[in-house]
Design a protein around this motif. Structure first.
Motif, mmCIF file in Angstrom:
data_model
loop_
_atom_site.group_PDB
_atom_site.id
_atom_site.type_symbol
_atom_site.label_atom_id
_atom_site.label_comp_id
_atom_site.label_asym_id
_atom_site.label_seq_id
_atom_site.Cartn_x
_atom_site.Cartn_y
_atom_site.Cartn_z
ATOM 1 N N GLN A 176 0.866 -1.177 0.000
ATOM 2 C CA GLN A 176 0.000 0.000 0.000
ATOM 3 C C GLN A 176 0.905 1.231 0.000
ATOM 4 O O GLN A 176 2.107 1.114 0.248
ATOM 5 N N SER A 177 0.330 2.368 -0.287
ATOM 6 C CA SER A 177 1.148 3.564 -0.436
ATOM 7 C C SER A 177 1.946 3.881 0.833
ATOM 8 O O SER A 177 1.416 3.851 1.941
ATOM 9 N N VAL A 178 3.226 4.197 0.624
ATOM 10 C CA VAL A 178 4.081 4.648 1.720
ATOM 11 C C VAL A 178 4.566 6.078 1.447
ATOM 12 O O VAL A 178 5.542 6.541 2.039
ATOM 13 N N SER A 179 3.871 6.748 0.509
ATOM 14 C CA SER A 179 4.267 8.105 0.119
ATOM 15 C C SER A 179 5.744 8.078 -0.317
ATOM 16 O O SER A 179 6.110 7.261 -1.141
ATOM 17 N N SER A 180 6.570 8.932 0.245
ATOM 18 C CA SER A 180 8.007 8.900 -0.066
ATOM 19 C C SER A 180 8.818 8.418 1.132
ATOM 20 O O SER A 180 10.030 8.645 1.210
#
Lengths: 120, 108
Positions: free
Chosen positions: B27-31
């Motif tokens: 899932q998204s971890v951004s940066s």
């Protein structure tokens, strides 16, 4: 100069409790944003994050190991202690402590690691 | 728990060539992603944090890119000392860090 050093027994028996100490220098764990984590690595396998303690004494644990782990700090001694209960041979690994200087940083300084073997 | 998947497991590249290593988050971890290099018998060394920022003292031939769920570590011109195992790690979930399973970069 930032340094971290792990210490503890090299050999523990199954069912015993492991206590590891991370002694560090060059920074203070009372500084806002500062954190220390424990990570382990079984021989020939990948890294596994275990626990983290933050400057404000918040504590976080691996989901799979949280019932067996306790992390604490002694800011005056510049030490972080990890205890792991009910040790098993599958817990044989090199255990590292490492520093995180803030929420948007990685683990920037690591100790050299200490190999713990679980065997009767 | 966010699962980090690295590919390939082993990458064979000749010295002087470019190496591209991949890391995917479940899932998204951004940066909020870091890369580490580990040589035999040594502790991991931080290479990249914030997906693309080189850590202090890391040579410019190491670069990171990506955001969300797909990330890449590129080594532009492999030197002999670059052959090692590389791990990605997410710290987007501040409560729980996770590492990938590693990519072994070997000499072709």
């Amino acid at each position: 100069q930032v340094t971290l050093r792990e210490s503890g027994p090299a050999l523990v028996k199954p069912t015993q409790t492991l206590t590891l100490t991370c002694t560090f220098s060059g920074f203070s764990l009372s500084t806002s944003g500062m954190c220390v984590s424990w990570i382990r690595q079984p021989p020939g396998k990948a890294l596994e994050w275990l626990a983290r303690i933050d400057w404000d004494d918040d504590k976080y644990y691996s989901t799979s190991l949280k019932t067996r782990l306790t992390i604490s700090k002694d800011t005056s001694k510049n030490q972080v202690v990890l205890t792991m209960t009910n040790m098993d041979p599958v817990d044989t690994a090199t255990y590292y402590c490492a520093r995180t200087p803030g929420a948007v940083a990685g683990l920037d300084y690591w100790g050299q690691g200490t190999l713990v073997t679980v065997s009767s | 728990e966010i699962v980090m998947t690295q590919s390939p497991a082993t990458l064979s590249v000749s010295p002087g060539e470019r190496a591209t290593l991949s890391c995917r988050a479940s899932q998204s971890v951004s940066s909020n992603l870091a890369w580490y290099q580990q040589k035999p018998g040594q502790a991991p060394r931080l290479l990249i944090y914030g997906a693309s920022t080189r850590a202090t003292g890391i040579p410019a031939r190491f670069s990171g890119s990506g955001s969300g769920t797909e990330f890449t570590l590129t080594i532009s011109s492999l030197q002999s000392e670059d052959f090692a195992v590389y791990y990605c790690q997410q710290y987007n979930n501040w409560l729980l860090y996770t590492f990938g399973q590693g990519t072994k970069l070997e000499i072709k």
